[in-house]
Write a protein that holds these residues in place. Structure first.
Motif, short mmCIF file in Angstrom:
data_model
loop_
_atom_site.label_atom_id
_atom_site.label_comp_id
_atom_site.label_asym_id
_atom_site.label_seq_id
_atom_site.Cartn_x
_atom_site.Cartn_y
_atom_site.Cartn_z
N LEU A 57 0.84 -1.21 0.00
CA LEU A 57 0.00 0.00 0.00
C LEU A 57 0.87 1.25 0.00
CD1 LEU A 57 -2.86 -0.95 2.47
CD2 LEU A 57 -3.16 -0.20 0.11
N GLU A 58 1.89 1.26 0.83
CA GLU A 58 2.77 2.43 0.90
C GLU A 58 3.57 2.59 -0.40
OE1 GLU A 58 4.16 5.92 2.33
OE2 GLU A 58 2.53 4.70 3.15
N GLN A 59 4.03 1.47 -0.98
CA GLN A 59 4.77 1.56 -2.24
C GLN A 59 3.91 2.16 -3.35
OE1 GLN A 59 5.96 -2.57 -2.54
NE2 GLN A 59 8.04 -2.12 -1.85
N TYR A 60 2.65 1.71 -3.43
CA TYR A 60 1.77 2.25 -4.46
C TYR A 60 1.46 3.73 -4.20
CZ TYR A 60 0.95 -1.95 -7.13
OH TYR A 60 1.12 -3.02 -7.96
N LYS A 61 1.28 4.08 -2.93
CA LYS A 61 1.01 5.47 -2.58
C LYS A 61 2.17 6.36 -3.01
CE LYS A 61 0.69 8.23 1.59
NZ LYS A 61 0.75 8.14 3.04
N GLN A 62 3.40 5.94 -2.69
CA GLN A 62 4.58 6.72 -3.04
C GLN A 62 4.80 6.78 -4.56
OE1 GLN A 62 6.20 8.67 -0.93
NE2 GLN A 62 4.79 7.94 0.65
N ALA A 63 4.54 5.69 -5.24
CA ALA A 63 4.67 5.67 -6.70
C ALA A 63 3.71 6.66 -7.35
CB ALA A 63 4.44 4.26 -7.23
N TYR A 92 3.34 -11.03 -17.75
CA TYR A 92 3.94 -9.93 -18.49
C TYR A 92 3.27 -8.64 -18.03
CZ TYR A 92 6.07 -13.32 -21.60
OH TYR A 92 6.82 -14.34 -22.11
N ARG A 93 4.08 -7.66 -17.62
CA ARG A 93 3.57 -6.37 -17.17
C ARG A 93 4.21 -5.27 -18.01
NH1 ARG A 93 3.15 -4.64 -11.48
NH2 ARG A 93 1.16 -3.92 -12.26
N THR A 94 3.40 -4.28 -18.34
CA THR A 94 3.87 -3.15 -19.12
C THR A 94 3.27 -1.89 -18.53
OG1 THR A 94 3.88 -4.50 -21.13
CG2 THR A 94 3.91 -2.12 -21.44
N PHE A 95 4.03 -0.83 -18.48
CA PHE A 95 3.47 0.45 -18.05
C PHE A 95 3.54 1.45 -19.19
CE2 PHE A 95 7.94 0.77 -16.86
CZ PHE A 95 8.30 1.98 -17.44
N VAL A 96 2.67 2.44 -19.11
CA VAL A 96 2.68 3.55 -20.06
C VAL A 96 2.73 4.82 -19.23
CG1 VAL A 96 1.41 4.75 -21.88
CG2 VAL A 96 1.33 2.25 -21.75
N LEU A 97 3.75 5.62 -19.47
CA LEU A 97 3.90 6.88 -18.75
C LEU A 97 3.01 7.93 -19.40
CD1 LEU A 97 7.79 7.03 -18.29
CD2 LEU A 97 6.06 6.33 -16.62
N PRO A 98 2.56 8.89 -18.61
CA PRO A 98 1.75 9.97 -19.20
C PRO A 98 2.59 10.80 -20.17
CG PRO A 98 2.18 10.38 -16.86
CD PRO A 98 2.72 9.02 -17.18
N PRO A 151 7.71 14.18 -16.65
CA PRO A 151 9.01 14.88 -16.63
C PRO A 151 10.15 13.89 -16.92
CG PRO A 151 7.76 15.28 -14.60
CD PRO A 151 7.04 14.22 -15.36
N LEU A 152 11.06 14.28 -17.78
CA LEU A 152 12.17 13.40 -18.16
C LEU A 152 13.02 12.98 -16.96
CD1 LEU A 152 13.41 14.86 -21.56
CD2 LEU A 152 12.28 12.68 -21.13
N GLU A 153 13.21 13.89 -16.00
CA GLU A 153 14.04 13.55 -14.84
C GLU A 153 13.40 12.45 -13.99
OE1 GLU A 153 11.53 17.10 -13.65
OE2 GLU A 153 12.81 16.63 -15.36
N LYS A 154 12.09 12.28 -14.09
CA LYS A 154 11.41 11.19 -13.38
C LYS A 154 11.26 9.95 -14.27
CE LYS A 154 8.75 13.86 -10.04
NZ LYS A 154 7.41 14.11 -9.49
N ALA A 155 10.99 10.18 -15.55
CA ALA A 155 10.76 9.07 -16.49
C ALA A 155 11.97 8.16 -16.60
CB ALA A 155 10.38 9.62 -17.86
N LYS A 156 13.16 8.72 -16.42
CA LYS A 156 14.40 7.91 -16.56
C LYS A 156 14.50 6.82 -15.49
CE LYS A 156 17.37 11.02 -13.94
NZ LYS A 156 18.48 11.96 -14.02
N PHE A 157 13.72 6.93 -14.41
CA PHE A 157 13.75 5.92 -13.35
C PHE A 157 12.87 4.71 -13.68
CE2 PHE A 157 15.03 9.71 -10.97
CZ PHE A 157 16.18 9.24 -10.38
N TYR A 158 12.08 4.82 -14.72
CA TYR A 158 11.16 3.74 -15.07
C TYR A 158 11.78 2.81 -16.11
CZ TYR A 158 7.24 5.62 -12.48
OH TYR A 158 6.41 6.04 -11.48
#
Length: 165
Positions: free
Chosen positions: A75-81, A115-121, A125-132
């Motif tokens: 729950l905390e991991q999802y909240k922080q994400a 199989y899991r895939t995510f799509v970023l909005p 922000p590029l500085e955050k997207a690089k962590f995915y």
């Protein structure tokens, strides 16, 4: 006469056994589908209802035998994400499902490739997207136990299909 009676009983037992296993198989597939939907939605409270209170989880981070603590952490991991990067969409698929029954049909083992895939909005922000990084496909095995008419997950084991860095 004995042969006819034996044949009739064998046919009835086989039909009844196959019919109940077919229904249980459908119910277990439904549990897997709900597990995936709650994972993608980050709805750990709803997901916890699919599991026994003493469920054991084994995976990337080791082994967790305290189900209540496991859910609290998730729950905390999802909240922080969500705070870090809102509006990330997750899509999961459980492929090649295999379900076997044991203990006179009271226990089931389900295994599948996850199989899991995510799509970023688009405005991520590029500085955050690089962590995915897209997650590696995973082999998942779930042990389920019949709890009345419901199936509950009592053990989950996940192993990556590719080496983790």
């Amino acid at each position: 006469m004995k042969n006819i009676l034996f044949t009739v009983l064998l046919v009835v037992f086989t039909f009844t056994s196959n019919a109940s296993e077919k229904g249980d198989r459908a119910n277990i597939n439904q549990v897997i589908d709900q597990y995936i939907m709650t994972e993608d939605a980050g709805d750990m409270k709803k997901q916890a209802k699919l599991m026994s209170k003493d469920r054991v989880w084994v995976g990337f981070g080791g082994r967790m035998t305290n189900q209540a603590m496991n859910m609290k952490i998730q729950l905390e991991q999802y909240k922080q994400a969500k705070l870090f990067m809102p509006d990330v969409e997750w899509f999961s698929d459980a492929r090649d499902r295999l379900i076997k029954f044991y203990g006179k049909g009271s226990v089931a083992v389900a295994s599948f490739y996850w199989y899991r895939t995510f799509v970023l909005p688009a405005n991520a922000p590029l500085e955050k997207a690089k962590f995915y990084k897209q997650p590696s496909p995973t082999v998942v095995t779930i042990v389920l136990e019949r709890d009345g008419k419901q199936w509950k997950m009592i053990h989950t084991h996940s192993s990556p299909m590719t080496p983790q860095n």
